[in-house]
Design a protein around this motif. Structure first.
Motif, mmCIF file in Angstrom:
data_model
loop_
_atom_site.group_PDB
_atom_site.id
_atom_site.type_symbol
_atom_site.label_atom_id
_atom_site.label_comp_id
_atom_site.label_asym_id
_atom_site.label_seq_id
_atom_site.Cartn_x
_atom_site.Cartn_y
_atom_site.Cartn_z
ATOM 1 N N MET A 46 0.843 -1.187 0.000
ATOM 2 C CA MET A 46 0.000 0.000 0.000
ATOM 3 C C MET A 46 0.885 1.247 0.000
ATOM 4 O O MET A 46 0.554 2.258 -0.584
ATOM 5 C CB MET A 46 -0.887 -0.027 1.241
ATOM 6 N N VAL A 47 1.999 1.159 0.684
ATOM 7 C CA VAL A 47 2.944 2.279 0.720
ATOM 8 C C VAL A 47 4.307 1.811 0.218
ATOM 9 O O VAL A 47 4.582 0.621 0.173
ATOM 10 C CB VAL A 47 3.104 2.831 2.155
ATOM 11 N N ASP A 48 5.140 2.778 -0.147
ATOM 12 C CA ASP A 48 6.453 2.431 -0.686
ATOM 13 C C ASP A 48 7.514 2.272 0.388
ATOM 14 O O ASP A 48 8.611 1.763 0.127
ATOM 15 C CB ASP A 48 6.911 3.506 -1.671
ATOM 16 N N GLY A 49 7.190 2.739 1.582
ATOM 17 C CA GLY A 49 8.169 2.632 2.652
ATOM 18 C C GLY A 49 7.572 3.146 3.941
ATOM 19 O O GLY A 49 6.506 3.757 3.932
ATOM 20 N N ILE A 50 8.258 2.869 5.045
ATOM 21 C CA ILE A 50 7.749 3.313 6.342
ATOM 22 C C ILE A 50 8.851 3.965 7.165
ATOM 23 O O ILE A 50 9.963 3.462 7.245
ATOM 24 C CB ILE A 50 7.126 2.121 7.112
ATOM 25 N N ILE A 51 8.503 5.106 7.723
ATOM 26 C CA ILE A 51 9.385 5.772 8.673
ATOM 27 C C ILE A 51 8.702 5.580 10.018
ATOM 28 O O ILE A 51 7.546 5.953 10.182
ATOM 29 C CB ILE A 51 9.502 7.276 8.369
ATOM 30 N N THR A 52 9.412 4.959 10.943
ATOM 31 C CA THR A 52 8.742 4.659 12.202
ATOM 32 C C THR A 52 9.453 5.223 13.418
ATOM 33 O O THR A 52 10.683 5.240 13.479
ATOM 34 C CB THR A 52 8.570 3.140 12.393
ATOM 35 N N CYS A 53 8.684 5.693 14.348
ATOM 36 C CA CYS A 53 9.284 6.066 15.624
ATOM 37 C C CYS A 53 8.428 5.513 16.742
ATOM 38 O O CYS A 53 8.417 6.026 17.848
ATOM 39 C CB CYS A 53 9.488 7.559 15.765
ATOM 40 N N ALA A 54 7.715 4.464 16.441
ATOM 41 C CA ALA A 54 6.888 3.847 17.472
ATOM 42 C C ALA A 54 7.724 2.811 18.209
ATOM 43 O O ALA A 54 8.758 2.365 17.730
ATOM 44 C CB ALA A 54 5.680 3.197 16.838
ATOM 45 N N LEU A 55 7.253 2.437 19.353
ATOM 46 C CA LEU A 55 8.086 1.594 20.207
ATOM 47 C C LEU A 55 7.322 0.432 20.809
ATOM 48 O O LEU A 55 7.786 -0.195 21.736
ATOM 49 C CB LEU A 55 8.633 2.424 21.372
ATOM 50 N N SER A 56 6.163 0.136 20.270
ATOM 51 C CA SER A 56 5.344 -0.809 21.006
ATOM 52 C C SER A 56 5.408 -2.243 20.497
ATOM 53 O O SER A 56 4.753 -3.119 21.019
ATOM 54 C CB SER A 56 3.888 -0.332 21.004
ATOM 55 N N VAL A 57 6.222 -2.472 19.494
ATOM 56 C CA VAL A 57 6.218 -3.791 18.887
ATOM 57 C C VAL A 57 7.625 -4.408 18.913
ATOM 58 O O VAL A 57 8.625 -3.706 18.845
ATOM 59 C CB VAL A 57 5.690 -3.619 17.440
ATOM 60 N N GLU A 58 7.696 -5.712 19.052
ATOM 61 C CA GLU A 58 9.000 -6.350 19.083
ATOM 62 C C GLU A 58 9.741 -6.118 17.761
ATOM 63 O O GLU A 58 9.143 -6.085 16.701
ATOM 64 C CB GLU A 58 8.887 -7.857 19.290
ATOM 65 N N ASP A 59 11.053 -6.014 17.877
ATOM 66 C CA ASP A 59 11.869 -5.727 16.707
ATOM 67 C C ASP A 59 11.622 -6.710 15.576
ATOM 68 O O ASP A 59 11.674 -6.368 14.403
ATOM 69 C CB ASP A 59 13.361 -5.793 17.061
ATOM 70 N N SER A 60 11.339 -7.943 15.949
ATOM 71 C CA SER A 60 11.236 -8.997 14.943
ATOM 72 C C SER A 60 10.177 -8.686 13.899
ATOM 73 O O SER A 60 10.318 -9.030 12.732
ATOM 74 C CB SER A 60 10.918 -10.332 15.607
ATOM 75 N N VAL A 61 9.122 -8.024 14.322
ATOM 76 C CA VAL A 61 8.049 -7.703 13.389
ATOM 77 C C VAL A 61 8.590 -6.886 12.226
ATOM 78 O O VAL A 61 8.201 -7.060 11.078
ATOM 79 C CB VAL A 61 6.922 -6.914 14.097
ATOM 80 N N TYR A 62 9.493 -5.998 12.560
ATOM 81 C CA TYR A 62 10.063 -5.167 11.507
ATOM 82 C C TYR A 62 11.070 -5.936 10.662
ATOM 83 O O TYR A 62 11.145 -5.782 9.457
ATOM 84 C CB TYR A 62 10.763 -3.949 12.116
ATOM 85 N N GLN A 63 11.827 -6.764 11.348
ATOM 86 C CA GLN A 63 12.893 -7.448 10.624
ATOM 87 C C GLN A 63 12.384 -8.419 9.575
ATOM 88 O O GLN A 63 13.085 -8.765 8.643
ATOM 89 C CB GLN A 63 13.819 -8.148 11.629
#
Lengths: 313, 313
Positions: B103-120
Motif C-alpha cells: 500500500m505504501v512504498d516505505g515506512i518511517i517509524t518512531c513507534a516503540l510498542s512492537v517487538e523488533d522482529s516484526v520489523y525485521q
DNA sequence: CTGAAAGCGCTAACAG
DNA sequence: CTGTTAGCGCTTTCAG
C-alpha cells in the motif's frame, strides 16, 4: 483450484468449500502470500485512503482535529493521508487534484486558501469544515456565533470596558467569521469598545504572533480585555507578562478553540472550547455516507461550544 | 494515434513528434483527461506514499516531527500517510502489514510498542527513529547521551542537590534511554542525588501527568531540580505552581525535546532541544536512498542537541 | 517516432 | 461451489 476461489476466500465473498478453504489456507501460509493492495485498488476502484487537508498542524486546533479524524477513519477501515497546505494555495490545489487522479477516495478539508470553485469542479466525496463550498458540499462547523457571544458576555461580565479582538480576514466564505461579528455585536450592545487587530490569517504561528504583538504595545497597554485564538491568547499572555502587565488584573484574556494547550498552561486560559472529537466524528461519518452514496447526508451540521473558565479572566 | 504515445507524452518518457504532441494536448484538454493514479501504482509497482508511524501526535515532539517529515516528503514528490499507533501495538502491527501489502512504498517509524522482529521480517524500505531494529534497518536519533549530560550539568550548575528524573522504561531497545543513564551518571559523579520516577511510557498525555504528579507530592516537595520531557515539564510547572512552590527558586525544571511549546510558555522552559527539522530531513533522505537502492546509506545517524536556557532554572 | 500487445495482480460476472 | 474469462487503466517492450 482457481485463482478466483482464492479471491473469494480472502475477501469472504461467495462460497468456498471447506476442503478448498483448507488447501488455500495452507498454500497462503506456505507461500507467505499477501494480497497486493495496489492491484486491489485498481480493480475495486477505491484505495481506502481519505485525504485530510489542513492549513497547518502547527496550530493546536488542527493538530487535535487531525488526530481525532485519523482515529475515526481508522475505525471505519480507512487510512489517513495528511495534506498540510502549510499556508500555500498551490499545495491545497495539488491535494485536491489528487482526488481527480483517484489517489484517495475522498477529501476532508478545512483549508481556506483556495477559491470555492476549485472544489466545486470535483465530483467526488468532499466534506468541508468551516468553509462554505456551496450547497452540494456538506459543511460542518462549530456554533461560532455562540462562541463569540460567550466570550463577549464573559469578558463583559468580568468588567472589561475596552477590549481587543485579534483575528484574520479570510479570503473565503467561512462561518468562523461569525465569532468576530457576534463578539463585536454583543459588545456594542453593552457599549463596550472593541478594536479588531487584523492578523494575516495565513501566517499563524507563534513567531508571527510574537512579532505582531511588538507592534501593538500601545494598544495592549490600553486595553483591559482581549479575545484571540488559543495560540494568540498564549502569545498575548506571554508578551504582556513580559511587559509587566498582570493577568487577569491588568488584562483579561479569553481564547477561542480551547485545545488541550489552554489547560496545560499556568494559569489555565479561559477559553471558548470547540468540541473537536464531535467535529471529527461528524466529518468522518458524513464522508462515509457520501462514499456509500446514501441519501441521508446532512449538508449543514453545527456543533455546540462552551466556555472554560480559567485563570486569565 | 495509440494509447502508448499518450503515456509517453504525459510521462515525458520517449519521443513524441510535435504534431502528435499537439493533438494529444488538445484531446487531453477537451476530454478533461486525468491519469488514474491507481492504475499507475499497479503498473509502476509503487504508490508514491510513505507511511509515518508515530506513537501519538498528542506529544509535541511527534507532532512537530510529523509536520517536518510531511514537508520533506512532499518536496520529493511523496505523500504522507499518518499512522498513529495511539499507544497500541495492534495498530503498529497493522500499519507494518500495510508495507507488505504494497500500500505504501516505505515506512518511517518512531513507534516503540512492537517487538523488533516484526520489523525485521519485512524486506522493504524502513527507516527507524529512536528504535534500534537491527543493523539492516537505518537508525536515526539525537545524541541523547549528550542531552542527558547537558541537562545534568545545567541543573548541577544552578545549584541543585536533589533532583528527580521522570521517564519511562521502554519495552524495546531505544537510544532514548541514554539520556536517563547519562543524566544519572553525571549527577552521581557530582554527588547529587537522583531519583527516577517511572511513568508508563505508553500513557503519555497531559491528563496522565496531572494524575501521576498527584501521587508524587512529597517527592516533588522535597526536590530542588527535575528533568522530564516537554509535556512532563509543563505539567510539573503547572502542578508545583498550584502547590505554591515557586519556580525556579523552589524548584528548577529542565525539559527534554525543546519543541515550540517550551517557548510559548511563560516563563520559557529550560530545555534540551532536539533538532527536529534535521531529524526529519535525515529520515526522509535515508528513505529516498533506500527506495533508490543506493549504496551510500548511512545506517546510524546521530544529530546534535543543545541547551535552551529559559526561566524555569 | 508510433502502435500493438503483453502484462501489473486482483475482482467480478458467468457459465458449468 | 469452482474455474474461465474479461476487464481495471496505465506502462513498457518490441517490432515497424
Amino acid at each position: 483450484m482457481g485463482i478466483a476461489t482464492v479471491s473469494r476466500m480472502i475477501n469472504k465473498t461467495g462460497y468456498v468449500s471447506e476442503e478448498s478453504g483448507k488447501r488455500i489456507e495452507a498454500a497462503i501460509r506456505e507461500l507467505n502470500f499477501v494480497p497486493n493492495e495496489r492491484a486491489r485498488n485498481l480493480s475495486r476502484k477505491k484505495s481506502g485512503i481519505i485525504g485530510v487537508i489542513i492549513p497547518d498542524f502547527q496550530t493546536p486546533f488542527y493538530a487535535s482535529l487531525l488526530r481525532q479524524v485519523e482515529i475515526e477513519l481508522y475505525a471505519y477501515g480507512y487510512k489517513t493521508m495528511v495534506c498540510n497546505t502549510v499556508k500555500t494555495s498551490d499545495r491545497e490545489k495539488e491535494y485536491i487534484d489528487m482526488l481527480d487522479r483517484n489517489m484517495v477516495d475522498g477529501i476532508i478539508t478545512c483549508a481556506l486558501s483556495v477559491e470555492d470553485s476549485v472544489y466545486q469542479m470535483v465530483d467526488k466525496p468532499i466534506v468541508s469544515m468551516d468553509h462554505d463550498l456551496g450547497e452540494r458540499i456538506p459543511l460542518i462547523h462549530s456554533d461560532h456565533q455562540k462562541g463569540g457571544r460567550l466570550a463577549a458576555e464573559h469578558l463583559a461580565g468580568q468588567g472589561c470596558r475596552k477590549v481587543i479582538q485579534i483575528g484574520g480576514s479570510f479570503p473565503v466564505n467561512t462561518p468562523s467569521n461569525d465569532r468576530y461579528l457576534e463578539f463585536e455585536r454583543v459588545m456594542m450592545e453593552k457599549n463596550i469598545s472593541v478594536q479588531k487587530l487584523e492578523i494575516e490569517w495565513n501566517h499563524i504561528d507563534y513567531a508571527y504572533y510574537a512579532h505582531f504583538l511588538q507592534d501593538c504595545r500601545d494598544v495592549l497597554q490600553d486595553a483591559d480585555g482581549i479575545f484571540a485564538s488559543d495560540m494568540g491568547a498564549i502569545a498575548v499572555y506571554h508578551f504582556v507578562t513580559d511587559m509587566g502587565i498582570h493577568v487577569p488584573e491588568g488584562l483579561k484574556i479569553a481564547a477561542y478553540d480551547g485545545t488541550d494547550f489552554t489547560r496545560m498552561m499556568t494559569p489555565v486560559i479561559t477559553a471558548v472550547c470547540q468540541n473537536i472529537p464531535l467535529l471529527a466524528a461528524k466529518c468522518v461519518d458524513t464522508m462515509m455516507k457520501l462514499i456509500d452514496k446514501r441519501e441521508d447526508v446532512d449538508f449543514h451540521q453545527v456543533t455546540d461550544v462552551y466556555l472554560q473558565k480559567g485563570g486569565t479572566t
